[in-house]
Enzyme design. Structure first.
Site, PDB file in Angstrom:
ATOM      1  CG  HIS A 392      -1.830   1.128   1.372  1.00 31.12           C
ATOM      2  ND1 HIS A 392      -3.152   1.067   1.024  1.00 31.12           N
ATOM      3  CD2 HIS A 392      -1.634   2.394   1.834  1.00 31.12           C
ATOM      4  CE1 HIS A 392      -3.732   2.232   1.257  1.00 31.12           C
ATOM      5  NE2 HIS A 392      -2.825   3.063   1.755  1.00 31.12           N
ATOM      6  CD  GLU A 393       1.551   3.621   3.679  1.00 32.61           C
ATOM      7  OE1 GLU A 393       1.801   4.683   3.073  1.00 32.61           O
ATOM      8  OE2 GLU A 393       0.502   3.450   4.333  1.00 32.61           O
ATOM      9  CG  HIS A 396       0.396   6.266  -0.617  1.00 31.60           C
ATOM     10  ND1 HIS A 396      -0.683   6.859  -1.239  1.00 31.60           N
ATOM     11  CD2 HIS A 396      -0.093   5.682   0.516  1.00 31.60           C
ATOM     12  CE1 HIS A 396      -1.777   6.628  -0.523  1.00 31.60           C
ATOM     13  NE2 HIS A 396      -1.445   5.924   0.543  1.00 31.60           N
ATOM     14  CG  HIS A 399       0.667   8.491  -7.251  1.00 29.49           C
ATOM     15  ND1 HIS A 399      -0.585   8.676  -6.696  1.00 29.49           N
ATOM     16  CD2 HIS A 399       0.677   9.234  -8.386  1.00 29.49           C
ATOM     17  CE1 HIS A 399      -1.291   9.483  -7.476  1.00 29.49           C
ATOM     18  NE2 HIS A 399      -0.542   9.851  -8.485  1.00 29.49           N
TER      19      HIS A 399
END
Length: 601
Positions: A392-393, A396, A399
């Site tokens: 998940h991180e 980020h 991105h």
């Protein structure tokens, strides 16, 4: 009885488990020098006040140093706040974080004149300047965004005051962070054999997934009781933050605090209300899952602390290094360059602070700025849940990595609505890869449990918190009272509706859930977890089916940053979040996971 499981102090954890903040500034003295440098730049920026009407050359002359100051500010913030997050008891780090917050407010005040002056000049005139000055072409979308929020832009003097409020208005979040992560203590959890285990922000995740029900129950109760002991302080701090949101919305002329959060991010409030409506419509899917879980565990009553209990015995052990390799393999459809950057960041450049230490703040996050590589804070637990959090991180972080390589500083922030798409997208791809390659039954059950835990957080807890947030702000807007008991009553009522009689409710302990999330100090943040997971699953489907064009569109999404409007960016990538259909489809995925689990258990 002895406390045999304790968290180490920050100075006792291996350096390889920590991030490399020295890559930003080698020493605190270098950070101090950067603060001096930025302070010296502020008069150079304010010198442009009242001069922008002179023409495009003056505007261009401002934009370059303004962006340079923003980049420097970003590095100052990252070094300060990341240092404070991993050891909230470090007084020097806490002081740097406070100093950085003050400096950020001063920078905001220094450039607060820009938008009001551009509006006073006339945005059609600014458009003409851009058309005749190729070097200003990149500024076009900024002006268009300003046009859409022009009605909420105030005079230069008022904007300067509002910018300066950023420092004192950061008080509720700062107070919450210190209380939550540094000052609160929890009594130990107690295992069935009497062993005591330390409860802390870095350990609670592992404790509530323990196979021993006594550990889960005592840890969950201890954690809730720690917040209940400070319920009035938490309520006063939270209420101050809510009232600040109301103040900001009214000063800018927004219809409500919800509008005050969504309008500046160019998200229609209907997106929020669509999500809540679909969530409530599909609560029976969750009720079915609770019944299935109760039966699989052989329990007469399912407690909140049983929601993450392992269903297949021992949890699969996943080392950090193995997690990185599986994540890299799962993200392979995005290409070798994406995978190489991810693997290098985790294994060589120390992007990830994964240590479990005392006084480390709760949760996980990704940070970074122009001029730094990404940073990830988490407490890695050697299990599938931590693997998923890391994926998940990294979503980020990748991105941000692609955005900062592709966009100028003014478009380097892509907004929270888009942020939670990339993070959940990574989890979707990695989860699919593991389902296909790790076929042993207990591992498959563990994967479904992780997926359901992820959905529980993002598709149950977060929409429930979003409803709570809406009600709390509505009360503040009409002048109704807010107290610890009122807030906890609202929260408990929402959970009772959500659990639908299938989970035993301890009203005081479930009611204090609102105090356990720092997200509550980020005005209407939490709903975006659910919209993000919905968009992520919609974007992942064609890529998992082998559609290279869809993968290319997704990489363009990562590179777009804030250079387009959020809904437009997602539409170009392949999903329309202006409609409720993606949320409906995500609930179909959830129902499919429940079906799959039912066949296994």
């Amino acid at each position: 009885m002895s406390n045999v499981t304790t968290l180490p102090l920050r100075g006792e954890v291996p350096v390889e488990q920590t991030w490399d903040l020295a890559s930003v500034y080698a020493t605190p003295a270098d950070w101090d020098a950067a603060c001096v440098e930025l302070t010296a730049q502020l008069p150079q920026l304010t010198a442009f006040r009242g001069r922008l009407a002179a023409g495009p050359a003056t505007l261009l002359a401002l934009l370059e140093p303004m962006q340079e100051a923003g980049i420097l500010m970003g590095k100052i913030m990252i070094y300060a706040f990341n240092g404070a997050s991993v050891d909230t008891g470090d007084q020097e780090a806490a002081a740097r974080a406070g100093q950085a917050r003050t400096l950020m407010a001063q920078l905001g005040a220094a450039v607060a004149f820009v938008d009001p002056e551009l509006a006073a000049i006339g945005l059609e005139q600014v458009d003409a300047w851009i058309a005749e000055t190729p070097e200003l072409a990149f500024f076009s979308h900024y002006v268009d965004r300003l046009r859409r929020r022009e009605a909420h832009v105030r005079s230069g003097e008022v904007e300067e005051v509002l910018a300066l409020t950023g420092d004192p208005f950061g008080g509720p979040m700062s107070i919450y962070g210190m209380l939550n992560n540094a000052d609160m203590n929890f009594r130990p959890a107690v295992a069935a054999d009497g062993t005591e285990l330390e409860v802390g922000q870095a350990s609670i995740g592992a404790l509530v997934t323990d196979a021993d029900r006594a550990v889960r129950r005592s840890a969950w109760e201890s954690y809730a009781d720690g917040y209940l002991a400070f319920k009035n302080t938490h309520a006063a701090t939270f209420t101050a933050g809510v009232k600040q949101n109301v103040f900001n919305a009214r000063v800018r002329g927004h219809a409500s605090s919800l509008h005050g959060s969504l309008d500046p991010n160019y998200i229609p409030v209907e997106v929020f209300h669509n999500l809540i409506a679909v969530f409530k419509k599909h609560l029976p899917t969750w009720h079915r899952y609770w019944r299935l879980r109760q039966g699989a565990l052989g329990l007469d009553v399912l407690g909140v602390y049983d929601i993450k209990a392992p269903l297949a015995g021992a949890k699969p052990a996943v080392s950090f290094e193995q997690a990185v390799e599986w994540i890299a393999d799962g993200m392979a459809p995005l290409g070798q360059d994406y995978v190489d950057v991810l693997r290098r960041g985790c294994l060589e450049q120390r992007w990830v602070d994964r240590a479990r230490n005392r006084a480390k703040r709760e949760g996980a996050y990704s940070s970074g700025s122009h001029g730094t590589h990404p940073f990830i804070m988490m407490s890695y637990q050697d299990d599938l849940f931590s693997l998923s959090t890391l994926a998940h991180e990294l979503g980020h972080s990748m991105h941000s990595y692609h955005t900062r390589r592709s966009q100028p500083f003014i478009y380097g922030r892509y907004g929270l609505f888009l942020a939670e798409v990339a993070s959940n997208f990574n989890q979707a791809l990695v989860r699919d890869y593991l389902f296909r390659t790790q076929t042993e039954r207990s591992f498959q059950i563990g994967l479904i449990e992780e997926a359901m835990s992820n959905y529980h957080r993002y598709f149950f807890i977060m929409p429930t918190l979003a409803q709570f947030e809406l009600e709390a702000h509505a009360r503040a807007e009409r002048g109704a009272p807010l107290s610890a008991d009122i807030l906890s009553g609202i929260m408990a009522d929402l959970f009772e509706e959500g659990y639908g009689g299938q989970v035993e409710i301890d009203r005081p302990r479930i009611g204090i859930t609102w105090a356990q999330f720092g997200h509550m100090y980020m005005n209407f943040y939490v709903y975006q977890y659910a919209t993000g997971i919905s968009a992520a699953h919609a974007l992942s489907r064609p890529i998992l089916a082998g559609d290279q064009a869809a993968a290319d569109r997704y990489l363009d999404f990562l590179k777009s940053g804030g250079s387009r409007y959020p809904l437009e960016t997602l539409q170009l990538a392949g999903v329309d979040m202006a409609t409720p259909e993606p949320v409906e489809a995500a609930f179909d995925v959830l129902a499919g996971l429940v079906d799959r689990l039912e066949t296994l258990v």
